[in-house]
Design an enzyme around this catalytic site. Structure first.
Site, PDB file in Angstrom:
ATOM      1  N   ARG A  46       6.396 -18.963  -6.542  1.00 34.63           N
ATOM      2  CA  ARG A  46       6.672 -17.678  -7.266  1.00 34.63           C
ATOM      3  C   ARG A  46       5.227 -17.722  -8.339  1.00 34.63           C
ATOM      4  NH1 ARG A  46       9.295 -17.495 -11.808  1.00 34.63           N
ATOM      5  NH2 ARG A  46      11.260 -18.662 -10.901  1.00 34.63           N
ATOM      6  N   TYR A  98       3.537  10.153  -5.619  1.00 34.21           N
ATOM      7  CA  TYR A  98       4.420   9.470  -4.410  1.00 34.21           C
ATOM      8  C   TYR A  98       5.914   9.598  -5.314  1.00 34.21           C
ATOM      9  CZ  TYR A  98       6.539   5.943  -1.701  1.00 34.21           C
ATOM     10  OH  TYR A  98       7.405   5.417  -0.669  1.00 34.21           O
ATOM     11  N   ASP A 170      -3.304   4.826  -8.961  1.00 27.11           N
ATOM     12  CA  ASP A 170      -2.531   4.372  -7.387  1.00 27.11           C
ATOM     13  C   ASP A 170      -3.741   4.773  -6.588  1.00 27.11           C
ATOM     14  OD1 ASP A 170      -1.310   4.442  -5.128  1.00 27.11           O
ATOM     15  OD2 ASP A 170       0.635   4.971  -5.651  1.00 27.11           O
TER      16      ASP A 170
HETATM   17  C1  LIG Z   1       3.859   4.029   0.048  1.00 33.62           C
HETATM   18  C2  LIG Z   1       3.386   4.129  -1.109  1.00 33.62           C
HETATM   19  C3  LIG Z   1       3.893   3.765  -2.268  1.00 33.62           C
HETATM   20  C4  LIG Z   1       5.159   2.700  -2.226  1.00 33.62           C
HETATM   21  O1  LIG Z   1       4.683   1.639  -1.560  1.00 33.62           O
HETATM   22  P1  LIG Z   1       5.896   0.631  -0.850  1.00 33.62           P
HETATM   23  O2  LIG Z   1       4.780  -0.304  -0.299  1.00 33.62           O
HETATM   24  O3  LIG Z   1       6.254   1.697   0.067  1.00 33.62           O
HETATM   25  O4  LIG Z   1       6.725   0.230  -1.658  1.00 33.62           O
HETATM   26  C5  LIG Z   1       3.171   4.094  -3.448  1.00 33.62           C
HETATM   27  N1  LIG Z   1       2.284   4.843  -3.871  1.00 33.62           N
HETATM   28  C6  LIG Z   1       1.764   5.661  -2.496  1.00 33.62           C
HETATM   29  C7  LIG Z   1       0.533   6.489  -2.590  1.00 33.62           C
HETATM   30  C8  LIG Z   1       2.257   5.356  -1.346  1.00 33.62           C
HETATM   31  O5  LIG Z   1       1.833   6.050  -0.380  1.00 33.62           O
END
Ligand SMILES: *Cc1c(COP(=O)(O)O)cnc(C)c1O
Length: 378
Positions: A46, A98, A170
Site C-alpha cells: 500500500r 465530471y 482535472d
Molecule cells: C471518468 C472521469 C473521472 C472519474 O474517473 P474514474 O476513473 O471513472 O473514477 C473524472 N474526471 C473526468 C473528466 C472523467 O472523465
C-alpha cells in the site's frame, strides 16, 4: 526530448534487476527486510510497489511535476486530493465538471463540512466573485465536460496564487500530451487514467501529480493513509497504454476535427461543441494553452427524439459511459456521465436531453461519418 520519445524513455522503462524491457508486474503485498537496522526501499505494497512506482514516475515526468501518485480510480485520485482540505474549507469548481466529482463534493465532502461553489470558470470574473475568506482551492476542468468550455488555466492559477488558493486541474480530456497544467501554474493535476492514458477500455485507474515537494509529501501521506492505491496489474496496463498515447491522440484528434466539421453541416444538428472549430468561444484560448483540441465532440440534435434515434442507431461507436478509448464511444450525458447532477441544474448548465457526446476512436473518420449519417436518417 520530444513528447513521443518521452513516452517510451522515461527512465523507468527497463527493470533495473533483470533488464526486462517491460516493467514487471510485482504481484506482492509485503517485502522482506534485510534486517531491522537496514529497511529496504519497499516495505508494504500500500505504501509502495515497484510497478506502481514506475507508473507514478512516468506520469510525474510527463506532466512536469515532482511526484506522481496512482489510485484505484479517477474518483479515488480526486477524493484523496480533496482530503487535503479540512472542515470549514471552501472550493470553487467548474460548473460543468465530471458528474462523479460533482456527486462526491455535494454528497460526501459537504457532509464533512467542505463546501463548493460551482461557477462558469471560463469567465475568470466568476471565480473572483466566488472567493471567500474560507476558499482554499480551485478545481478546474478544461475543456469542461460535456460542453467543452475552455478555462484560462494560467489566468485562473495566477488569481489563485494571489489569494493563496491551490489550483487543481482535472486533465483527463487533454492528457499531458496536449496540455500541461503544472506548466501553466496549477499545483495539482488529476487524471482518470481509465480514459486516454489507459486508452483501451480495459482498466479503471486514477493519477495525480504535484509540483511542490511539500505538497507531494502531504499527498503521499494521504495516499498511504486513505489507501485507495492502484494495483500492480492495473498499473502495468496504464503504462502500456501510455506508450501509444501520442499516436492514438494524433489520429483521434484529426478524425474528431473532420467529424465536427461534418456535424456543423448537418440540418438535423442544432449545435456542435468542439474547441477546434473557429466559432467555438474558447477556440483562441485553447489554441494558446493546449497543443491540440482533443478528440471529444459534443453536439445537440434539433429534437430529443432525434438524439435518442442517433444514440440507438449508430453501429460503430459503443453506446456507453466513458471516453478516450481506441474504439469510439457515444454517450448520453443526461442519463450517463451527468446523471448525478439534478435535472434542473443540468438544464441550467445546458446539459439538455438533446445532447450527445462522442469520444472519437481510431476507426477511419469516413466510416464514422457514414455511420452517423445512416443513424441521422433512419
Ligand atoms: C471518468 C472521469 C473521472 C472519474 O474517473 P474514474 O476513473 O471513472 O473514477 C473524472 N474526471 C473526468 C473528466 C472523467 O472523465
Amino acid at each position: 526530448m520530444h513528447f513521443s520519445t518521452k513516452l517510451l524513455h522515461s527512465g523507468s522503462e527497463i527493470d533495473p534487476h533483470t533488464g526486462a524491457a517491460s516493467v514487471p508486474i510485482y504481484q506482492v503485498s509485503t517485502f522482506g527486510q534485510k534486517s531491522l537496522e537496514e529497511p529496504g526501499v519497499y516495505d508494504y505494497a500500500r505504501s509502495g510497489n515497484p510497478t506502481r512506482q514506475a507508473l507514478e514516475d512516468i506520469i510525474a515526468q510527463l506532466e512536469g511535476g515532482v511526484r506522481g501518485f496512482a489510485f484505484a480510480s479517477g474518483m479515488a485520485a480526486t477524493s484523496t486530493v480533496l482530503l487535503l482540505l479540512s472542515p470549514g474549507d471552501h472550493l470553487i469548481v467548474s460548473e460543468d465538471i465530471y458528474g462523479g466529482t460533482y456527486r462526491v463534493l455535494t454528497r460526501v465532502f459537504s457532509r464533512l463540512g467542505i463546501t463548493a461553489t460551482f461557477v462558469d470558470t471560463s469567465d475568470l470574473d466568476n471565480i473572483k466573485q466566488a472567493i471567500t475568506p474560507q476558499t482554499k482551492a480551485l478545481f478546474l476542468e478544461s475543456p469542461s465536460n460535456p460542453l467543452l468550455k475552455i478555462t484560462d488555466l494560467a489566468g485562473a492559477a495566477a488569481l489563485a496564487r494571489q489569494h493563496n488558493l491551490l489550483t487543481i486541474v482535472d486533465n483527463t480530456f487533454m492528457t499531458p500530451y496536449l496540455q500541461r497544467p503544472l506548466e501553466l501554474g496549477a499545483d495539482i493535476v488529476i487524471h482518470s487514467a481509465t480514459k486516454y492514458l489507459g486508452g483501451h477500455s480495459d482498466v479503471i485507474a486514477g493519477l495525480a501529480v504535484v509540483k511542490d515537494p511539500d505538497l507531494a509529501n502531504e499527498l503521499y501521506f494521504l495516499q498511504n493513509s486513505f489507501g485507495a492505491v492502484l494495483g500492480p496489474q492495473d498499473s502495468w496496463l496504464v503504462m502500456r497504454g501510455i506508450k501509444t498515447l501520442k499516436v492514438r491522440l494524433d489520429q483521434q484528434q484529426a478524425s474528431a476535427h473532420k467529424i465536427a466539421e461534418w456535424l456543423v453541416q448537418q440540418p438535423e444538428v442544432k449545435e456542435v461543441y468542439y474547441p477546434g472549430l473557429p466559432h467555438h468561444p474558447g477556440h483562441q484560448l485553447a489554441a494558446r494553452q493546449a497543443q491540440g483540441f482533443g478528440a471529444i465532440v459534443s453536439f445537440k440534435m434539433k429534437s430529443v427524439e432525434q438524439a435518442r434515434q442517433v444514440l440507438n442507431g449508430v453501429k460503430l461507436p459503443v453506446l456507453a459511459v466513458s471516453l478516450g478509448a481506441v474504439e469510439s464511444i457515444i454517450s448520453y450525458p443526461v442519463t450517463m456521465s451527468h446523471a448525478a447532477i439534478p435535472q434542473a441544474r443540468r438544464q441550467e448548465l445546458g446539459v439538455t436531453d438533446d445532447l450527445i457526446r462522442l469520444s472519437v476512436g481510431l476507426e477511419e473518420a469516413e466510416d464514422l461519418i457514414a455511420d452517423l449519417s445512416q443513424a441521422f436518417r433512419i
